[in-house]
Design a protein around this motif. Structure first.
Motif, PDB file in Angstrom:
ATOM      1  N   UNK A   1       0.838  -1.211   0.000  1.00 19.19           N
ATOM      2  CA  UNK A   1       0.000   0.000   0.000  1.00 19.19           C
ATOM      3  C   UNK A   1       0.868   1.255   0.000  1.00 19.19           C
ATOM      4  N   UNK A   2       1.995   1.205   0.691  1.00 17.80           N
ATOM      5  CA  UNK A   2       2.843   2.392   0.848  1.00 17.80           C
ATOM      6  C   UNK A   2       4.116   2.340  -0.011  1.00 17.80           C
ATOM      7  N   UNK A   3       4.225   1.316  -0.861  1.00 23.47           N
ATOM      8  CA  UNK A   3       5.437   1.136  -1.656  1.00 23.47           C
ATOM      9  C   UNK A   3       5.689   2.315  -2.604  1.00 23.47           C
ATOM     10  N   UNK A   4       4.606   2.971  -3.061  1.00 24.12           N
ATOM     11  CA  UNK A   4       4.769   4.076  -4.007  1.00 24.12           C
ATOM     12  C   UNK A   4       4.954   5.432  -3.362  1.00 24.12           C
ATOM     13  N   UNK A   5       4.996   5.473  -2.026  1.00 24.12           N
ATOM     14  CA  UNK A   5       5.155   6.770  -1.357  1.00 24.12           C
ATOM     15  C   UNK A   5       6.609   7.212  -1.440  1.00 24.12           C
ATOM     16  N   UNK A   6       6.868   8.401  -2.018  1.00 25.73           N
ATOM     17  CA  UNK A   6       8.269   8.861  -2.133  1.00 25.73           C
ATOM     18  C   UNK A   6       8.840   9.300  -0.797  1.00 25.73           C
TER      19      UNK A   6
END
Length: 250
Positions: A245-250
């Motif tokens: 879920x948070x893998x794409x958060x920079x």
């Protein structure tokens, strides 16, 4: 030779009394009594060691908590018992998606009623043999870490973290969450938390709006990361922090 009157008779009687007392306690009874004392001593040692180990585990590794509300449904249900990993964030870093237990230092909860105390229960909770049932702790999911900008919502009603929209499989699927608009940047030393049962969770969203700044939870108030549902047994499982879920958060 002169003899002392009665001496021989008294010695004979004394020897006879000892012999009779010795005969009155059979070897089987003496062995049984000794075995019972040894057994009681062994049980006492086991109990003492168990209490000490439980206290050390509760103090440094894991602590049990009781879930009193529905704010984390479906991940956690009311009356679940969980184990919290005390090494997060003390020894291991906190991550987005972690479910955390924290002390209510900001007054989110109403004052706990002054019920009659149960010394035995309090003692067992203190050493870790019973879950903590105190009513001044909360449990939520970490959505924003220090420095994150958390916003609700984008055009698809999704929360974004640092501009990345979140797909949140842990949110209660039984109800469509009612959007609560906010745009915050998480200060250093704090986190932004939300319940999985969005329509029934008084979390960072509401307290930040009512009292600016109070929606951020101090990392120093965190007891630890909820790791396992321990009871009831049909719900025994490890808790996920959904890294995808948070893998794409920079």
């Amino acid at each position: 030779m002169t003899s002392t009157p009665g001496t021989g008779s008294s010695e004979a009687e004394g020897a006879g009394a000892v012999e009779r007392r010795t005969r009155g306690t059979s070897p089987e009874k003496r062995e049984k009594k000794g075995g019972l004392l040894a057994w009681l001593k062994e049980i006492g040692i086991i109990v003492a060691v168990s209490v000490i180990l439980s206290f050390l585990i509760k103090t440094f590794l894991f602590k049990a908590f009781y879930i009193p509300s529905e704010s984390m449904v479906p991940t956690l249900e009311e009356n679940d018992r969980i184990f919290v990993n005390l090494l997060v964030p003390r020894a291991f870093p906190l991550e987005r998606g972690d479910v955390v237990v924290f002390r209510d230092s900001k007054g989110w909860l109403p004052a706990a009623p002054q019920n009659g105390t149960n010394p035995v229960q309090e003692a067992l909770e203190f050493v870790g043999l019973l879950p903590d049932t105190s009513e001044q702790h909360l449990i939520k999911r970490v959505i924003g870490l220090p420095g994150d900008r958390v916003v609700c919502c984008d055009a698809d009603s999704r929360i974004t973290v640092n501009g990345a929209p979140l797909t949140e499989p842990y949110v209660n699927p039984a109800e469509v969450p009612r959007p609560v608009a906010f745009d915050v940047t998480v200060p250093e030393g704090t986190v932004w938390v939300m319940g999985d049962n969005r329509n029934h969770s008084s979390d960072s969203r509401f307290h930040d709006e009512a009292q600016p700044g109070s929606g951020f939870i101090s990392i120093s108030d965190l007891e630890g990361k909820a790791a396992v549902i321990a009871w009831p047994l049909n719900r025994l499982r490890a808790l996920d922090n959904y890294p995808d879920t948070f893998a794409g958060v920079p």
